[in-house]
Design a protein around this motif. Structure first.
Motif, PDB file in Angstrom:
ATOM      1  N   ILE A 244       0.871  -1.178   0.000  1.00 58.66           N
ATOM      2  CA  ILE A 244       0.000   0.000   0.000  1.00 58.66           C
ATOM      3  C   ILE A 244       0.909   1.229   0.000  1.00 58.66           C
ATOM      4  CG2 ILE A 244      -1.789   1.239   1.332  1.00 58.66           C
ATOM      5  CD1 ILE A 244      -2.308  -1.635   2.652  1.00 58.66           C
ATOM      6  N   ASN A 245       0.649   2.126  -0.946  1.00 62.25           N
ATOM      7  CA  ASN A 245       1.571   3.256  -1.092  1.00 62.25           C
ATOM      8  C   ASN A 245       1.295   4.391  -0.116  1.00 62.25           C
ATOM      9  OD1 ASN A 245       3.320   2.234  -2.998  1.00 62.25           O
ATOM     10  ND2 ASN A 245       1.824   2.602  -4.632  1.00 62.25           N
ATOM     11  N   LYS A 246       1.070   4.040   1.105  1.00 68.15           N
ATOM     12  CA  LYS A 246       0.974   5.033   2.175  1.00 68.15           C
ATOM     13  C   LYS A 246       1.612   4.438   3.418  1.00 68.15           C
ATOM     14  CE  LYS A 246      -2.777   8.190   1.146  1.00 68.15           C
ATOM     15  NZ  LYS A 246      -1.872   8.987   0.324  1.00 68.15           N
ATOM     16  N   GLY A 247       2.244   5.300   4.198  1.00 64.64           N
ATOM     17  CA  GLY A 247       2.893   4.813   5.409  1.00 64.64           C
ATOM     18  C   GLY A 247       2.883   5.894   6.475  1.00 64.64           C
ATOM     19  N   ALA A 248       3.684   5.658   7.530  1.00 63.24           N
ATOM     20  CA  ALA A 248       3.639   6.546   8.694  1.00 63.24           C
ATOM     21  C   ALA A 248       4.183   7.941   8.390  1.00 63.24           C
ATOM     22  CB  ALA A 248       4.407   5.910   9.841  1.00 63.24           C
ATOM     23  N   GLN A 249       5.040   8.056   7.368  1.00 62.95           N
ATOM     24  CA  GLN A 249       5.532   9.390   7.011  1.00 62.95           C
ATOM     25  C   GLN A 249       4.383  10.266   6.485  1.00 62.95           C
ATOM     26  OE1 GLN A 249       9.405  10.927   4.666  1.00 62.95           O
ATOM     27  NE2 GLN A 249       7.907   9.992   3.333  1.00 62.95           N
ATOM     28  N   ASP A 250       3.403   9.655   5.832  1.00 69.66           N
ATOM     29  CA  ASP A 250       2.258  10.426   5.326  1.00 69.66           C
ATOM     30  C   ASP A 250       1.485  11.076   6.470  1.00 69.66           C
ATOM     31  OD1 ASP A 250       2.248   9.947   2.369  1.00 69.66           O
ATOM     32  OD2 ASP A 250       2.355   7.892   3.102  1.00 69.66           O
ATOM     33  N   ILE A 251       1.519  10.422   7.634  1.00 64.50           N
ATOM     34  CA  ILE A 251       0.838  10.992   8.805  1.00 64.50           C
ATOM     35  C   ILE A 251       1.564  12.276   9.237  1.00 64.50           C
ATOM     36  CG2 ILE A 251       0.290  10.585  11.250  1.00 64.50           C
ATOM     37  CD1 ILE A 251      -0.096   7.617  10.522  1.00 64.50           C
ATOM     38  N   THR A 252       2.901  12.189   9.270  1.00 63.43           N
ATOM     39  CA  THR A 252       3.681  13.387   9.635  1.00 63.43           C
ATOM     40  C   THR A 252       3.414  14.515   8.633  1.00 63.43           C
ATOM     41  OG1 THR A 252       5.391  11.858  10.374  1.00 63.43           O
ATOM     42  CG2 THR A 252       6.000  14.173  10.302  1.00 63.43           C
ATOM     43  N   GLU A 268       7.373  15.052  15.876  1.00 61.73           N
ATOM     44  CA  GLU A 268       7.345  15.020  17.344  1.00 61.73           C
ATOM     45  C   GLU A 268       5.889  14.928  17.839  1.00 61.73           C
ATOM     46  OE1 GLU A 268      10.029  18.232  18.734  1.00 61.73           O
ATOM     47  OE2 GLU A 268       8.494  18.439  20.313  1.00 61.73           O
ATOM     48  N   ILE A 269       5.014  15.734  17.235  1.00 61.90           N
ATOM     49  CA  ILE A 269       3.602  15.743  17.640  1.00 61.90           C
ATOM     50  C   ILE A 269       2.978  14.378  17.356  1.00 61.90           C
ATOM     51  CG2 ILE A 269       1.321  16.767  17.161  1.00 61.90           C
ATOM     52  CD1 ILE A 269       2.864  19.381  16.427  1.00 61.90           C
ATOM     53  N   LYS A 270       3.295  13.807  16.190  1.00 64.76           N
ATOM     54  CA  LYS A 270       2.736  12.494  15.840  1.00 64.76           C
ATOM     55  C   LYS A 270       3.070  11.470  16.919  1.00 64.76           C
ATOM     56  CE  LYS A 270       4.906   9.798  12.804  1.00 64.76           C
ATOM     57  NZ  LYS A 270       5.378   9.199  11.546  1.00 64.76           N
ATOM     58  N   ARG A 271       4.338  11.431  17.315  1.00 62.54           N
ATOM     59  CA  ARG A 271       4.775  10.421  18.289  1.00 62.54           C
ATOM     60  C   ARG A 271       4.199  10.674  19.669  1.00 62.54           C
ATOM     61  NH1 ARG A 271      10.517   7.981  16.574  1.00 62.54           N
ATOM     62  NH2 ARG A 271      10.418   8.430  14.376  1.00 62.54           N
ATOM     63  N   GLU A 272       4.058  11.958  20.045  1.00 57.83           N
ATOM     64  CA  GLU A 272       3.570  12.256  21.393  1.00 57.83           C
ATOM     65  C   GLU A 272       2.059  12.198  21.499  1.00 57.83           C
ATOM     66  OE1 GLU A 272       5.233  15.896  22.834  1.00 57.83           O
ATOM     67  OE2 GLU A 272       7.250  15.011  22.754  1.00 57.83           O
ATOM     68  N   VAL A 273       1.371  12.703  20.505  1.00 56.46           N
ATOM     69  CA  VAL A 273      -0.077  12.879  20.589  1.00 56.46           C
ATOM     70  C   VAL A 273      -0.828  11.696  19.975  1.00 56.46           C
ATOM     71  CG1 VAL A 273      -1.988  14.376  19.904  1.00 56.46           C
ATOM     72  CG2 VAL A 273       0.202  15.384  20.540  1.00 56.46           C
ATOM     73  N   GLY A 274      -0.378  11.269  18.804  1.00 55.87           N
ATOM     74  CA  GLY A 274      -1.022  10.140  18.121  1.00 55.87           C
ATOM     75  C   GLY A 274      -2.488  10.399  17.856  1.00 55.87           C
ATOM     76  N   LEU A 319       0.260  -6.325  13.591  1.00 57.89           N
ATOM     77  CA  LEU A 319       0.781  -5.032  13.127  1.00 57.89           C
ATOM     78  C   LEU A 319       2.238  -4.892  13.538  1.00 57.89           C
ATOM     79  CD1 LEU A 319      -2.073  -2.526  14.139  1.00 57.89           C
ATOM     80  CD2 LEU A 319      -1.792  -3.748  11.970  1.00 57.89           C
ATOM     81  N   ILE A 320       3.098  -4.606  12.565  1.00 53.40           N
ATOM     82  CA  ILE A 320       4.501  -4.325  12.875  1.00 53.40           C
ATOM     83  C   ILE A 320       4.919  -3.041  12.152  1.00 53.40           C
ATOM     84  CG2 ILE A 320       5.147  -6.737  13.313  1.00 53.40           C
ATOM     85  CD1 ILE A 320       6.421  -6.702  10.450  1.00 53.40           C
ATOM     86  N   GLY A 321       6.211  -2.675  12.316  1.00 56.98           N
ATOM     87  CA  GLY A 321       6.701  -1.426  11.709  1.00 56.98           C
ATOM     88  C   GLY A 321       6.459  -0.265  12.670  1.00 56.98           C
ATOM     89  N   GLY A 322       7.234   0.799  12.504  1.00 52.37           N
ATOM     90  CA  GLY A 322       7.143   1.942  13.411  1.00 52.37           C
ATOM     91  C   GLY A 322       5.755   2.545  13.485  1.00 52.37           C
ATOM     92  N   GLY A 323       5.020   2.534  12.370  1.00 56.66           N
ATOM     93  CA  GLY A 323       3.670   3.103  12.348  1.00 56.66           C
ATOM     94  C   GLY A 323       2.721   2.388  13.299  1.00 56.66           C
ATOM     95  N   ALA A 324       3.017   1.131  13.608  1.00 59.07           N
ATOM     96  CA  ALA A 324       2.159   0.365  14.518  1.00 59.07           C
ATOM     97  C   ALA A 324       2.238   0.922  15.940  1.00 59.07           C
ATOM     98  CB  ALA A 324       2.573  -1.106  14.503  1.00 59.07           C
ATOM     99  N   MET A 325       3.291   1.709  16.191  1.00 59.42           N
ATOM    100  CA  MET A 325       3.477   2.249  17.542  1.00 59.42           C
ATOM    101  C   MET A 325       2.705   3.560  17.751  1.00 59.42           C
ATOM    102  SD  MET A 325       7.391   1.130  17.249  1.00 59.42           S
ATOM    103  CE  MET A 325       8.183   2.523  17.968  1.00 59.42           C
ATOM    104  N   LEU A 326       2.001   4.016  16.736  1.00 59.63           N
ATOM    105  CA  LEU A 326       1.199   5.239  16.859  1.00 59.63           C
ATOM    106  C   LEU A 326       0.177   5.070  17.986  1.00 59.63           C
ATOM    107  CD1 LEU A 326       0.557   7.991  15.331  1.00 59.63           C
ATOM    108  CD2 LEU A 326      -1.278   6.704  14.196  1.00 59.63           C
TER     109      LEU A 326
END
Ligand code: ATP
Ligand code: MG
Length: 384
Positions: A244-252, A268-274, A319-326
């Motif tokens: 899927i051509n979307k990932g956690a960077q798209d959230i940032t 920073e906001i993504k990781r802290e606030v989610g 769910l794995i990958g850094g985006g799963a930690m949101l």
């Protein structure tokens, strides 16, 4: 296809330490394990963002030049106190091809001639430029199948999903890696003085670290920075693969646009606030959710496709990958996806001090690929 790109099968001595290196687009993850009386023991691990080595921010995906990557690996090995050179590196799925095809049923020697011809339809470069491997996908609930010989029809799945096997077509998993990609990763290993036992497509490494006992059907969803990679696995074999051509960077990037803040602040906001909290009066969840909704709807579509093809339901999604930690992602995934969802805990596969358990579980999803690589190195030692 347990060992498609092995160059050597290692015979290590008892105290061998091994290294798994996952070169992701936004960060490089490394883990060192050792074999202690047949157990995989965690020695050390570490992670460094790629961004700052390519004049970009932390969290930003970047393709590093070889000297930049060498500098990163050298810093990472030093910071993580890596003491072994014996290791394995993953090849990104985007630099390879993993495709399931259907061919008429035929004996294996005929298949060997036919597969490269079929593979040409999917590979945009001359077939001589790629390393090609393939394996027959057994029907659901059937572990061995001799091509060209009609098997006894047997039921698959639970009572509801019973079906009679269609024996006229063979499903085949084709794996291809461009020779240039192999050479590039061999060069990376050489530059970083990693004595590589093998290169492996990241998906196979992630599977090994994520699935403990392969009863049932599991979908592994790797939420990386640039893409989300999904595979459906049954009996240790990939039945379906989808990117899927979307990932956690798209959230940032969405937060950056919505709040008009620099990328680094948005990260920073993504990781802290989610998805759970507000940032000032801004509901960050609202900014993020179109992306997560898109990803989950694509995951559902792929799962439905599998269910149609195999007449079997998916038992769980990992769910794995850094985006799963949101923060707050798991409950949304549970709500949206058509199967029970858990977060990957690949560190469960290794022994580590008890006081580290929580910390390791929190970062676990991001380390699935590197752990899978190191586990294979130890497994090939036949003592783990
Ligand atoms: N705690 C967190 N909350 C939200 N997102 C996070 C968190 N930690 C990491 N991420 C995000 O996860 C992504 C990185 O995940 P990962 O390391 O799995 O990607 P990658 O391997 O570099 O990328 P790819 O697999 O696409 O090449 C980044 O976008 C990062 O911002
Ligand atoms: Mg990754």
């Amino acid at each position: 296809m347990s060992n498609p790109f092995s160059k050597l099968s290692g015979l290590f001595n008892k105290s061998t330490s091994v290294l798994g290196v996952d070169i992701g687009s936004s960060s490089v993850k490394v883990i060192q394990l050792k074999n202690e009386n047949g157990r995989a023991v965690l020695e050390t691990y570490g992670e460094l963002a790629t961004g700052p080595y390519g004049d970009k921010a932390v969290g930003q995906a970047v393709t590093l030049a070889s000297d930049q990557l060498s500098a990163l690996l050298s810093d990472l090995f030093r910071e993580a106190n890596i003491t072994t050179k014996l290791g394995a590196i993953s090849i990104p799925l985007r630099s390879s091809l993993l495709v399931n095809i259907e061919v008429p049923d035929m004996p294996e020697d005929k298949l060997a001639t036919m597969i490269p011809i079929e593979a040409r339809k999917y590979i945009p470069v001359p077939i001589t430029e790629v390393m090609l491997d393939w394996s027959i996908i057994p029907e659901s609930n059937r572990s061995t199948y001799i091509p060209g010989q009609a098997p006894t029809p047997q039921p698959t799945g639970d009572d509801k999903n019973n079906q009679v096997l269609d024996v006229k077509k063979l499903k085949v998993l084709i794996v291809a890696i461009h020779n240039d990609t192999l050479r590039q990763y061999e060069q990376i290993a050489k530059d970083s003085k990693i004595d590589t036992e093998f290169l492996e497509i990241e998906t196979f490494s992630a599977m090994r670290a994520s699935i403990q006992s392969d009863f049932g059907v599991t979908a592994i969803v790797d939420l990386g920075a640039v893409t989300t990679k999904l595979v459906v696995v049954e009996q240790g074999i990939i039945r379906l693969s989808h990117t899927i051509n979307k990932g956690a960077q798209d959230i940032t990037l969405a937060i950056e646009r919505s709040l008009s803040v620099p990328f680094i602040k948005a990260e920073e906001i993504k990781r802290e606030v989610g998805l759970v909290e507000k940032f000032g009066d801004k509901d960050i969840g609202q900014t993020i959710s179109p992306i997560t909704e898109y990803i989950f709807s694509e995951v559902n579509q792929a799962m439905v496709e599998y269910q149609k093809d195999y007449s079997r339901s998916i038992d769980k999604v990992i769910l794995i990958g850094g985006g799963a930690m949101l923060k707050g992602l798991l409950p949304i995934a549970e709500e949206r996806l058509y199967a029970p969802v858990i977060l990957g805990t690949p560190f469960d596969r290794v022994e580590a001090p008890a006081f580290l358990k929580n910390a390791l579980n929190n970062i676990g999803p991001e380390f699935a690929v590197s752990i899978g690589l190191a586990l294979r190195l130890l497994q090939e030692d036949k003592r783990v």
